[in-house]
Design a protein around this motif. Sequence first.
Motif, PDB file in Angstrom:
ATOM      1  N   ARG A   1       0.833  -1.206   0.000  1.00 62.29           N
ATOM      2  CA  ARG A   1       0.000   0.000   0.000  1.00 62.29           C
ATOM      3  C   ARG A   1       0.869   1.258   0.000  1.00 62.29           C
ATOM      4  O   ARG A   1       0.657   2.183  -0.799  1.00 62.29           O
ATOM      5  N   ALA A   2       1.845   1.291   0.902  1.00 67.87           N
ATOM      6  CA  ALA A   2       2.716   2.468   1.001  1.00 67.87           C
ATOM      7  C   ALA A   2       3.497   2.680  -0.287  1.00 67.87           C
ATOM      8  O   ALA A   2       3.690   3.824  -0.728  1.00 67.87           O
ATOM      9  N   ARG A   3       3.909   1.594  -0.899  1.00 66.32           N
ATOM     10  CA  ARG A   3       4.687   1.701  -2.130  1.00 66.32           C
ATOM     11  C   ARG A   3       3.842   2.338  -3.249  1.00 66.32           C
ATOM     12  O   ARG A   3       4.263   3.298  -3.913  1.00 66.32           O
ATOM     13  N   VAL A   4       2.637   1.819  -3.460  1.00 64.59           N
ATOM     14  CA  VAL A   4       1.780   2.322  -4.530  1.00 64.59           C
ATOM     15  C   VAL A   4       1.321   3.746  -4.227  1.00 64.59           C
ATOM     16  O   VAL A   4       1.243   4.595  -5.122  1.00 64.59           O
ATOM     17  N   GLU A   5       1.042   4.053  -2.958  1.00 69.03           N
ATOM     18  CA  GLU A   5       0.592   5.397  -2.602  1.00 69.03           C
ATOM     19  C   GLU A   5       1.697   6.434  -2.791  1.00 69.03           C
ATOM     20  O   GLU A   5       1.413   7.590  -3.142  1.00 69.03           O
ATOM     21  N   GLN A   6       2.954   6.051  -2.577  1.00 64.61           N
ATOM     22  CA  GLN A   6       4.037   7.008  -2.798  1.00 64.61           C
ATOM     23  C   GLN A   6       4.143   7.367  -4.277  1.00 64.61           C
ATOM     24  O   GLN A   6       4.328   8.538  -4.636  1.00 64.61           O
ATOM     25  N   VAL A   7       4.011   6.359  -5.136  1.00 65.97           N
ATOM     26  CA  VAL A   7       4.020   6.617  -6.579  1.00 65.97           C
ATOM     27  C   VAL A   7       2.844   7.520  -6.956  1.00 65.97           C
ATOM     28  O   VAL A   7       3.000   8.486  -7.718  1.00 65.97           O
ATOM     29  N   ALA A   8       1.669   7.216  -6.405  1.00 64.97           N
ATOM     30  CA  ALA A   8       0.474   8.012  -6.711  1.00 64.97           C
ATOM     31  C   ALA A   8       0.625   9.454  -6.226  1.00 64.97           C
ATOM     32  O   ALA A   8       0.137  10.389  -6.877  1.00 64.97           O
ATOM     33  N   TYR A   9       1.281   9.654  -5.090  1.00 58.27           N
ATOM     34  CA  TYR A   9       1.467  11.007  -4.565  1.00 58.27           C
ATOM     35  C   TYR A   9       2.233  11.868  -5.567  1.00 58.27           C
ATOM     36  O   TYR A   9       1.836  13.003  -5.873  1.00 58.27           O
ATOM     37  N   LEU A  10       3.340  11.322  -6.085  1.00 61.27           N
ATOM     38  CA  LEU A  10       4.111  12.067  -7.081  1.00 61.27           C
ATOM     39  C   LEU A  10       3.269  12.325  -8.324  1.00 61.27           C
ATOM     40  O   LEU A  10       3.212  13.450  -8.840  1.00 61.27           O
ATOM     41  N   GLY A  11       2.594  11.279  -8.803  1.00 61.15           N
ATOM     42  CA  GLY A  11       1.779  11.436  -9.997  1.00 61.15           C
ATOM     43  C   GLY A  11       0.685  12.476  -9.831  1.00 61.15           C
ATOM     44  O   GLY A  11       0.449  13.309 -10.725  1.00 61.15           O
ATOM     45  N   ASN A  12       0.020  12.476  -8.685  1.00 69.37           N
ATOM     46  CA  ASN A  12      -1.081  13.412  -8.455  1.00 69.37           C
ATOM     47  C   ASN A  12      -0.603  14.857  -8.352  1.00 69.37           C
ATOM     48  O   ASN A  12      -1.314  15.788  -8.737  1.00 69.37           O
ATOM     49  N   ARG A  13       0.601  15.044  -7.821  1.00 72.57           N
ATOM     50  CA  ARG A  13       1.152  16.406  -7.799  1.00 72.57           C
ATOM     51  C   ARG A  13       1.369  16.923  -9.218  1.00 72.57           C
ATOM     52  O   ARG A  13       1.134  18.100  -9.507  1.00 72.57           O
ATOM     53  N   LEU A  14       1.826  16.064 -10.102  1.00 77.41           N
ATOM     54  CA  LEU A  14       2.048  16.480 -11.488  1.00 77.41           C
ATOM     55  C   LEU A  14       0.730  16.728 -12.213  1.00 77.41           C
ATOM     56  O   LEU A  14       0.599  17.694 -12.976  1.00 77.41           O
ATOM     57  N   ILE A  15      -0.236  15.862 -11.965  1.00 77.38           N
ATOM     58  CA  ILE A  15      -1.552  16.035 -12.580  1.00 77.38           C
ATOM     59  C   ILE A  15      -2.156  17.375 -12.167  1.00 77.38           C
ATOM     60  O   ILE A  15      -2.728  18.103 -12.983  1.00 77.38           O
ATOM     61  N   ALA A  16      -2.016  17.728 -10.885  1.00 77.05           N
ATOM     62  CA  ALA A  16      -2.565  18.995 -10.387  1.00 77.05           C
ATOM     63  C   ALA A  16      -1.925  20.197 -11.062  1.00 77.05           C
ATOM     64  O   ALA A  16      -2.530  21.274 -11.133  1.00 77.05           O
ATOM     65  N   ALA A  17      -0.695  20.011 -11.566  1.00 77.93           N
ATOM     66  CA  ALA A  17       0.010  21.108 -12.240  1.00 77.93           C
ATOM     67  C   ALA A  17      -0.127  21.018 -13.759  1.00 77.93           C
ATOM     68  O   ALA A  17       0.587  21.714 -14.488  1.00 77.93           O
ATOM     69  N   ASP A  18      -1.022  20.148 -14.229  1.00 80.00           N
ATOM     70  CA  ASP A  18      -1.300  19.999 -15.660  1.00 80.00           C
ATOM     71  C   ASP A  18      -0.115  19.457 -16.455  1.00 80.00           C
ATOM     72  O   ASP A  18       0.023  19.718 -17.660  1.00 80.00           O
ATOM     73  N   VAL A  19       0.748  18.702 -15.805  1.00 78.85           N
ATOM     74  CA  VAL A  19       1.819  18.005 -16.525  1.00 78.85           C
ATOM     75  C   VAL A  19       1.234  16.741 -17.134  1.00 78.85           C
ATOM     76  O   VAL A  19       0.618  15.943 -16.426  1.00 78.85           O
ATOM     77  N   PRO A  20       1.392  16.505 -18.436  1.00 80.52           N
ATOM     78  CA  PRO A  20       0.824  15.297 -19.050  1.00 80.52           C
ATOM     79  C   PRO A  20       1.550  14.042 -18.567  1.00 80.52           C
ATOM     80  O   PRO A  20       2.774  13.912 -18.729  1.00 80.52           O
ATOM     81  N   VAL A  21       0.813  13.131 -17.961  1.00 81.47           N
ATOM     82  CA  VAL A  21       1.373  11.868 -17.481  1.00 81.47           C
ATOM     83  C   VAL A  21       0.464  10.732 -17.945  1.00 81.47           C
ATOM     84  O   VAL A  21      -0.687  10.943 -18.328  1.00 81.47           O
ATOM     85  N   VAL A  22       0.994   9.515 -17.897  1.00 83.47           N
ATOM     86  CA  VAL A  22       0.186   8.347 -18.222  1.00 83.47           C
ATOM     87  C   VAL A  22      -0.818   8.125 -17.099  1.00 83.47           C
ATOM     88  O   VAL A  22      -0.464   8.094 -15.918  1.00 83.47           O
ATOM     89  N   MET A  23      -2.060   7.958 -17.483  1.00 81.36           N
ATOM     90  CA  MET A  23      -3.158   7.728 -16.535  1.00 81.36           C
ATOM     91  C   MET A  23      -3.696   6.307 -16.703  1.00 81.36           C
ATOM     92  O   MET A  23      -3.701   5.787 -17.809  1.00 81.36           O
ATOM     93  N   PRO A  24      -4.198   5.699 -15.628  1.00 84.17           N
ATOM     94  CA  PRO A  24      -4.009   6.063 -14.220  1.00 84.17           C
ATOM     95  C   PRO A  24      -2.532   5.889 -13.823  1.00 84.17           C
ATOM     96  O   PRO A  24      -1.775   5.242 -14.546  1.00 84.17           O
ATOM     97  N   ILE A  25      -2.157   6.434 -12.686  1.00 83.39           N
ATOM     98  CA  ILE A  25      -0.781   6.285 -12.224  1.00 83.39           C
ATOM     99  C   ILE A  25      -0.507   4.799 -11.966  1.00 83.39           C
ATOM    100  O   ILE A  25      -1.311   4.096 -11.368  1.00 83.39           O
ATOM    101  N   GLY A  26       0.641   4.326 -12.418  1.00 90.77           N
ATOM    102  CA  GLY A  26       0.978   2.910 -12.301  1.00 90.77           C
ATOM    103  C   GLY A  26       1.517   2.528 -10.940  1.00 90.77           C
ATOM    104  O   GLY A  26       1.483   3.322  -9.986  1.00 90.77           O
ATOM    105  N   GLY A  27       2.045   1.324 -10.850  1.00 92.37           N
ATOM    106  CA  GLY A  27       2.449   0.780  -9.563  1.00 92.37           C
ATOM    107  C   GLY A  27       3.869   1.083  -9.144  1.00 92.37           C
ATOM    108  O   GLY A  27       4.173   1.106  -7.957  1.00 92.37           O
ATOM    109  N   HIS A  28       4.772   1.303 -10.091  1.00 92.82           N
ATOM    110  CA  HIS A  28       6.184   1.452  -9.729  1.00 92.82           C
ATOM    111  C   HIS A  28       6.807   2.750 -10.202  1.00 92.82           C
ATOM    112  O   HIS A  28       7.947   3.049  -9.830  1.00 92.82           O
TER     113      HIS A  28
END
Length: 468
Positions: free
Chosen positions: A318-345
Amino acid sequence: MDHAYLPEPWRIKAVEPMSRPAPATLHASLRKAGFNTCLLHSRDVYIDLFTDSGTNAMSAAQWAAMMVGDEAYAGATSFYRFHDTIRGYYGYEHIIPVHQGRAAENIISQCLVWPGSNLPGNMYFPSTRIHQELNGGTFHDAIIDEGHDPSSAHPFKGNFDIGKLRDLIKRLGAATIPYVCVGATVNMAGGQPISMANLAAVRELANEHGIMVVLDAARAIENAWFIKTREEEWRDRSIAEILLAMCDLTDAATMSAKKDSFANIGGWLGVRSAELAEQARSKVLLYEGLHTYGGMAGRDMEAIAQGIEESVQEDSIRARVEQVAYLGNRLIAADVPVVMPIGGHAVYLDAAATLSHVPREEFPAQTLAAAIYERSGVRGVERGAISAGRHPETGANRMPKLELVRFAIPRRVYTRSHMDFVADSIIDVHRSRHRILRGLRFVHEPKHLRFFQARFEPMQGSELFADE
């Protein structure tokens, strides 16, 4: 009390010093490395998200286990702990140790792939495909269309398109297909999972035609987490139960223990067929070492066995996947294009969208990875046309639909503040992307897995960023 972001389920017991290189050092180091983040010296990297393979922090229990490693050349006690642990959690009857995952890919390709054979899969992985091609096989992509769409929110973008797979089998002939290769999760699609239902459908179709199913299990624990959280009928099952159920749907697996098992080196090939196991052991003897160590020390096998037991703990994954999601969500909030949904690693930047003005022939993902390193010292890696390589017959650059930069997060290594620095750095480059006028061109191009050792130069001048 509910918490939006739970603390990591571990305490820090030892630290490794790190310091941010000066801007002049970053500038010079990038040019010395030929604008290839793979060729940077680690001392010149601030936060290293090049890979989550072999870069994880081992636990106190893993370090303790290493001290009891049996280094006997043949029949070491550590091998039997390693063997029995893998068999218990992954379920394969025969376990053949190798020094890392690509060695398992080499062994199974030599055993099963022949000139003219065909290998369907849910998107390629560079080392897997090159081993198949070197043995005369041809890879065929059968992933769902959403897997090639960075913006799609499909929860299982690693799924096979069963219709595509069925058509491939019909067109190519089942007799030409030694196995279907299943990535779980799918690295080149952005760390995207395959559902249990889809894997079961692949198994059923393969059974109809007498075709084997081979799993890339390097990140199967992460895939199991997504099954648990996104597939309703598995919500109440443990990660260990889901992992075993996934493996039960396959005939064999290649494994890099440098990923989910928290190890710094090592891997294995798991098979159900005694005949295939015997054939694989003979190959291991030639390329890796005796079949009871396979290129690893006893202490490595002990660390992997302990790491497997830790990997299925739900707080850990859980902690591993949530850390990845935290980084991804910060980028999404700033309108940086990323692959969705955020992956596992990893978090994957959509470089084709960010640098839409840079032609694909000038490798926007390689360019963006270099630019982010030069501005911040954060190292990611290209996952686009450079990684795809050239077509073995035509020699033309393969141009996959996805042109990505991957930031893979090592397990139990970095904190939330490190992720904030990474996010701020990527956002800064994204906001100044208009200053990157052109891309890169080759000055040195290796034949195989070129992204590791290629060297580049800017198409225009010597700088990536134009003056304001």
